[in-house]
Design an enzyme around this catalytic site. Structure first.
Site, PDB file in Angstrom:
ATOM      1  N   CYS A   2       0.849  -1.185   0.000  1.00 52.12           N
ATOM      2  CA  CYS A   2       0.000   0.000   0.000  1.00 52.12           C
ATOM      3  C   CYS A   2       0.891   1.242   0.000  1.00 52.12           C
ATOM      4  CB  CYS A   2      -0.940   0.090   1.200  1.00 52.12           C
ATOM      5  SG  CYS A   2      -2.053  -1.306   1.327  1.00 52.12           S
ATOM      6  N   LYS A 577       5.645  -4.459  -4.762  1.00 51.78           N
ATOM      7  CA  LYS A 577       7.105  -4.395  -4.710  1.00 51.78           C
ATOM      8  C   LYS A 577       7.672  -4.730  -3.331  1.00 51.78           C
ATOM      9  CE  LYS A 577      11.204  -3.329  -6.339  1.00 51.78           C
ATOM     10  NZ  LYS A 577      11.844  -4.377  -7.151  1.00 51.78           N
TER      11      LYS A 577
HETATM   12  C1  AGP Z   1      11.514 -10.312  -6.658  1.00 50.29           C
HETATM   13  O1  AGP Z   1      11.347 -10.249  -8.024  1.00 50.29           O
HETATM   14  C2  AGP Z   1      10.300 -10.229  -5.860  1.00 50.29           C
HETATM   15  N1  AGP Z   1       9.445  -9.187  -6.230  1.00 50.29           N
HETATM   16  C3  AGP Z   1      10.418 -10.530  -4.381  1.00 50.29           C
HETATM   17  O2  AGP Z   1      10.774 -11.870  -4.284  1.00 50.29           O
HETATM   18  C4  AGP Z   1      11.420  -9.694  -3.548  1.00 50.29           C
HETATM   19  O3  AGP Z   1      12.730  -9.976  -3.940  1.00 50.29           O
HETATM   20  C5  AGP Z   1      11.208 -10.011  -2.065  1.00 50.29           C
HETATM   21  O4  AGP Z   1       9.899  -9.653  -1.711  1.00 50.29           O
HETATM   22  C6  AGP Z   1      12.200  -9.321  -1.183  1.00 50.29           C
HETATM   23  O5  AGP Z   1      12.149  -7.933  -1.294  1.00 50.29           O
HETATM   24  P1  AGP Z   1      13.243  -7.029  -0.624  1.00 50.29           P
HETATM   25  O6  AGP Z   1      14.535  -7.299  -1.320  1.00 50.29           O
HETATM   26  O7  AGP Z   1      12.770  -5.629  -0.830  1.00 50.29           O
HETATM   27  O8  AGP Z   1      13.314  -7.412   0.807  1.00 50.29           O
END
Ligand code: AGP
Length: 582
Positions: A2, A577
């Site tokens: 969000c 994200k």
């Molecule tokens: C990667 O393509 C994903 N969107 C997801 O696995 C991401 O890497 C994971 O949520 C970790 O995020 P962060 O590196 O911001 O902690």
């Protein structure tokens, strides 16, 4: 998860709030809403769907006024409906709350009462929040508060902002205050005040923003993901900038906040993270064991807290996270620190909670990563883990000759990445050819086993195809049952010490009529001529650095296939994200 934006100033709030939401859309895009106060009247527009739908709604039924809040949602509880879109209101319809008193007294008293009411309410809240709140009867006054979810106060001239992330406001101001957990901020046109949930006021630093609005534009690229893939020569260079010492044949990482003696005493390493960051950790495990011969393990951040992981007093923990806000990784970091282990962060977002709460760490300096599928942050993480391996190795067994060879190879990487990126058209042609595939299997050995996992994750995230990654040798232990003509197998098989073993596995798939797409290097292409249906030749690097080169064509393959399939590459379904919920 969000995104919220708040504005109080002299400009029309609606365009600013919508623009901010567009820049935060990567945080969630199930529904969106906006609430603006004009002349004591609070008006709102909200709907399920993307920001574009909200924008259409506000064009049809415009909103005027110079203070308000807006929200883009990633659904955790409750369906994706117009009704569940934020902002939410109190029963009077006068108080609008993103995220998450009317009377006849004068305005200052109303502000004080509203603040006291928010404080009292938040003292009862269990869990995490990041909120922005306005009241129809209190003009030009916003309240922001955070616990667990990020919130930043943008400082402008005669206008101020609240946002989940600076990217929402970087076009309007270059200065911001990163609020801390349990902070409450009252924000007006020309002033703001920050106090704690308990009511005490504390010092806060105004930070100059690291990047500009230009940095978060797509430029000539059709998608952020493609832009970020093509930024990798620079992002990898930036991850190493100023951190290599040719003279001492080692890496210099001042941010670790550890003395050479403390570094030498490290007896065990735990690398933790989620998703792509976890795959980087898996490569890091191989890297650190190879370069520094320190026993290294990876832990799913989400599992770390729930296990009785045996830890020795000389264990050093790294929490790896692009956003620095991932709830599971933050939970692992806190648990590790609570137990008294030195815990370092490897983050891209310098103002993030993980960066702030760790005992030290290494920043990626990769620049903003907007595409939901992580790309450049992964190769930056690999570069940094190599630097950590090099530094720790040079304090142990790694010779000056090996150290300087490593530095040479690291310095060659940005140009080699340029070479890999030139293969984009060849990879696009492969994507077109296999557009009807019923799924894809990914295989790799040693340093490239985690790359098989990462390739499969990219493929799943943005094409929605079934994809799985495995160590090549696992094929014969069950996966081979899946092999059939409409299910291509991707082999990451550089010309390294395990090439022949990979070749055996490739032949096993070929014998069962499975199409083979091979990513190789050196003499690999020659040796694969008879077996592989597609061969992509990559530059050569030491085996421990090959993952930085082998992952890029897999990012490109997922990207081109997703485009061929008409997927929304930057905003894949159901994803966001940064995942700030458990
Ligand atoms: C990667 O393509 C994903 N969107 C997801 O696995 C991401 O890497 C994971 O949520 C970790 O995020 P962060 O590196 O911001 O902690």
């Amino acid at each position: 998860m969000c995104g919220i934006v708040g504005y109080v100033g002299r400009a029309e709030a609606a365009p600013i709030l919508l623009d901010g939401l567009r820049r935060l859309e990567y945080r969630g895009y199930d529904s969106a809403g906006i609430a603006i106060v004009d002349g004591g009247h609070l008006e709102t527009r909200k709907c399920a769907g993307r920001i574009a739908a909200l924008s259409k709604l506000t064009t049809e039924r415009p909103l005027t006024g110079s203070f308000g809040v807006s929200h883009t949602r990633w659904a955790t509880h409750g369906k994706v409906t117009d009704e569940n879109a934020h902002p939410h209101f109190d029963a009077s319809g006068k108080l609008a709350l993103d995220e998450s008193c009317a009377s006849t007294v004068d305005v200052d008293q109303k502000k004080a009462r509203l603040l006291a009411a928010v404080r009292a309410a938040l003292q009862q809240v269990i869990g995490t929040y990041g909120i922005a709140l306005i009241h129809a009867d209190i003009p030009d006054f916003m309240i922001g508060a955070r616990r667990g979810s990020p919130l930043v106060l943008g400082v402008g001239k005669e206008e101020n902002f609240l946002a989940s992330d600076v990217s929402a406001i970087v076009a309007y101001t270059r200065e911001a205050i990163y609020l801390h957990d349990f902070d409450i901020a009252t924000v007006e046109r020309g002033k703001f005040e920050i106090s704690s949930l308990a009511g005490t006021s504390g010092a806060h630093q105004v930070s100059k923003l690291e990047f500009t609005a230009e940095d978060i534009k797509k430029g000539d690229y059709p998608h952020y993901m493609l832009k970020e893939i093509f930024e990798q020569p620079n992002s990898v260079r930036d991850a190493m900038r100023g951190r290599l010492s040719l003279e001492e044949c080692t890496a210099k990482l001042g941010g670790l906040n550890m003395t050479p003696a403390q570094l030498r005493d490290v007896g065990r390493i735990v690398l933790t993270g989620c998703g792509t960051a976890l795959h980087a950790a898996m490569v890091g495990e191989y890297l650190i064991e190879r370069l520094a011969t320190i026993p290294t393990e990876i832990e799913y951040a989400s599992e770390f807290r729930h296990r009785n992981t045996p830890m020795t007093p000389d264990t050093l923990v790294f929490a790896i996270s692009q956003s620095g806000e991932t709830a599971d990784t933050l939970g692992a970091l806190r648990e590790s620190r609570r137990k008294g282990f030195r815990t370092l962060g490897i983050c891209n977002n310098v103002a993030s909670t993980i960066a702030r709460e760790s005992d030290g760490g290494v920043y990626m300096h990769a620049g903003p990563e907007i595409g939901v599928a992580a790309t450049k942050s992964f190769t930056s993480q690999l570069a940094i883990l190599t630097l950590i391996g090099l530094l720790l190795g040079r304090m142990r067994n790694l010779s000056t000759t090996e150290g300087s060879r490593m530095i040479e190879a690291l310095e060659a990487l940005p140009e080699q990445i340029e070479v890999v990126l030139k293969l984009s058209d060849q990879i696009k042609a492969i994507a077109k050819k296999y557009v009807d595939a019923n799924g894809i299997l990914f295989f790799g050995r040693q340093f490239n086993f985690p790359i098989a996992l990462e390739g499969a994750l990219k493929m799943k995230e943005i094409t929605y195809l079934f994809a799985e990654g495995h160590p090549s040798a696992e094929l014969k232990h069950g996966i081979i049952a899946l092999v059939r003509p409409d299910l291509p197998s991707i082999f990451i098989a550089p010309d390294d010490a395990v090439f022949s073993k990979n070749l055996n596995n490739i032949e096993q798939v070929k014998a069962r009529k499975g199409p083979i797409i091979a990513f190789t290097s050196g003499n690999g292409a020659k040796r694969l001529k008879e077996t592989a249906d597609e061969i992509v030749s990559l530059p050569e690097a030491p085996d421990c650095l090959m993952p930085i080169l082998t992952v890029i064509p897999l990012q490109l393959l997922a990207y081109h296939l997703a485009v061929e399939l008409g997927r929304d590459v930057d905003k894949p379904r159901n994803l966001a994200k940064s995942v700030t919920v458990e």
